[in-house]
Design an enzyme around this catalytic site. Structure first.
Site, PDB file in Angstrom:
ATOM      1  N   ALA A  87      -5.917  92.008 -31.568  1.00 35.81           N
ATOM      2  CA  ALA A  87      -5.471  92.748 -30.608  1.00 35.81           C
ATOM      3  C   ALA A  87      -6.439  93.356 -29.915  1.00 35.81           C
ATOM      4  CB  ALA A  87      -4.586  93.817 -31.322  1.00 35.81           C
ATOM      5  N   LYS A  98      -2.253  92.808 -26.168  1.00 33.37           N
ATOM      6  CA  LYS A  98      -2.921  91.387 -26.669  1.00 33.37           C
ATOM      7  C   LYS A  98      -3.111  90.511 -25.142  1.00 33.37           C
ATOM      8  CE  LYS A  98      -1.781  89.047 -29.986  1.00 33.37           C
ATOM      9  NZ  LYS A  98      -3.156  88.775 -30.155  1.00 33.37           N
ATOM     10  N   GLU A 107       0.997  83.329 -27.792  1.00 35.33           N
ATOM     11  CA  GLU A 107       0.836  84.519 -29.017  1.00 35.33           C
ATOM     12  C   GLU A 107       2.264  85.018 -29.183  1.00 35.33           C
ATOM     13  OE1 GLU A 107      -3.898  85.323 -28.752  1.00 35.33           O
ATOM     14  OE2 GLU A 107      -2.374  86.887 -27.742  1.00 35.33           O
TER      15      GLU A 107
HETATM   16  C1  5RP Z   1      -6.393  86.995 -27.050  1.00 34.96           C
HETATM   17  C2  5RP Z   1      -5.933  87.834 -27.975  1.00 34.96           C
HETATM   18  C3  5RP Z   1      -6.994  88.449 -28.877  1.00 34.96           C
HETATM   19  O1  5RP Z   1      -6.096  88.600 -30.052  1.00 34.96           O
HETATM   20  C4  5RP Z   1      -7.387  89.527 -28.199  1.00 34.96           C
HETATM   21  O2  5RP Z   1      -8.274  89.469 -27.229  1.00 34.96           O
HETATM   22  C5  5RP Z   1      -8.627  90.328 -29.383  1.00 34.96           C
HETATM   23  O3  5RP Z   1      -9.703  89.398 -29.454  1.00 34.96           O
HETATM   24  P1  5RP Z   1     -11.131  89.717 -30.368  1.00 34.96           P
HETATM   25  O4  5RP Z   1     -10.565  89.565 -31.804  1.00 34.96           O
HETATM   26  O5  5RP Z   1     -12.097  88.732 -29.811  1.00 34.96           O
HETATM   27  O6  5RP Z   1     -11.409  90.889 -30.016  1.00 34.96           O
HETATM   28  O7  5RP Z   1      -4.943  88.536 -27.648  1.00 34.96           O
HETATM   29  O8  5RP Z   1      -5.478  86.361 -26.149  1.00 34.96           O
END
Ligand code: 5RP
Length: 223
Positions: A87, A98, A107
């Site tokens: 997230a 997200k 998702e």
């Molecule tokens: C992708 C998402 C990811 O879960 C969110 O951006 C977190 O990414 P990361 O683990 O690289 O920080 O929602 O659409």
């Protein structure tokens, strides 16, 4: 502990959390992003314990396949034991933002089907109030300007994510300057605007458990 070490620790904790729940026929929903990538690499070590996975993005599907994990189309799956994903923000009450990676719609679909949503984050993602991270909204391309005008009425600044196309062929508007006091209501309101596919608030179907990596180890949060 570095941020990557915390991501690895929560990925390992997620595998430990789901391992006992999986059987030969189980399907695992898998999210998108750098934390999810750590999870995929750990999940591969127990691939003999479950049937396959549903991916929330093309990138995740490729990584799963690279590990020899069978990737199913969402439409061929009617039951999913668990969904594991990262997230961008977590408010301590299981509400999430997200979509930083642009995979929010898939998702949300996978999360909706899963019996349990396990969210894996490092401590930098925890906030008191959602909204400091610009809220991603997936929009049908021809509705971009109209939706942006509607967003301005909400007292925020929509920013077109230049050069980005989602796996569904749509665009993203990132909403800056929001203070999300009522996540469930805002999620529903945004989704009601014509041209919006979905938005990155996961409040109506928030996480069931958050595994948060901290310098002192992984903390398990449930409500
Ligand atoms: C992708 C998402 C990811 O879960 C969110 O951006 C977190 O990414 P990361 O683990 O690289 O920080 O929602 O659409």
């Amino acid at each position: 502990m570095t941020q990557d070490e915390m991501k690895l620790a929560v990925a390992q904790a997620a595998v430990a959390h789901i391992q006992g729940k999986l059987g030969k026929d189980s399907i695992v929903g898998v999210g998108t992003g750098s934390t999810a990538n750590f999870f995929i690499d750990e999940l591969a070590k127990i691939k003999h314990l479950f049937d396959g996975a549903v991916a929330s993005s093309e990138a995740t599907a490729e990584r799963l396949k690279g590990h020899g994990i069978t990737v199913y189309d969402m439409n061929s799956v009617d039951q999913m034991e668990v969904y594991v994903d990262g997230a961008d923000e977590f408010d301590g009450r299981m509400n999430l933002v997200k979509g930083g990676g642009g995979a929010l719609t898939r998702e949300k679909i996978v999360a909706a089907v899963a019996k349990e949503f396990v969210c894996i984050v490092d401590a930098s993602k925890q906030v008191d109030l959602l909204g400091a991270f610009p809220l991603p909204v997936e929009v049908i391309p021809m509705a971009r300007s109209q939706v942006a005008r509607e967003m301005v009425k909400l007292d925020c600044q929509p920013v077109y994510r230049e050069g980005f196309v989602t796996d569904n062929g749509n665009i993203i508007l990132d909403l800056h300057g929001l203070e999300v006091e009522q996540p469930k209501e805002l999620e529903a309101h945004l989704n009601n605007i014509v041209g919006v596919v979905t938005n990155g608030l996961f409040a109506q179907r928030g996480a069931d458990i958050v595994l948060m990596g901290t310098p002192d180890g992984v903390v398990e949060i449930t409500v």
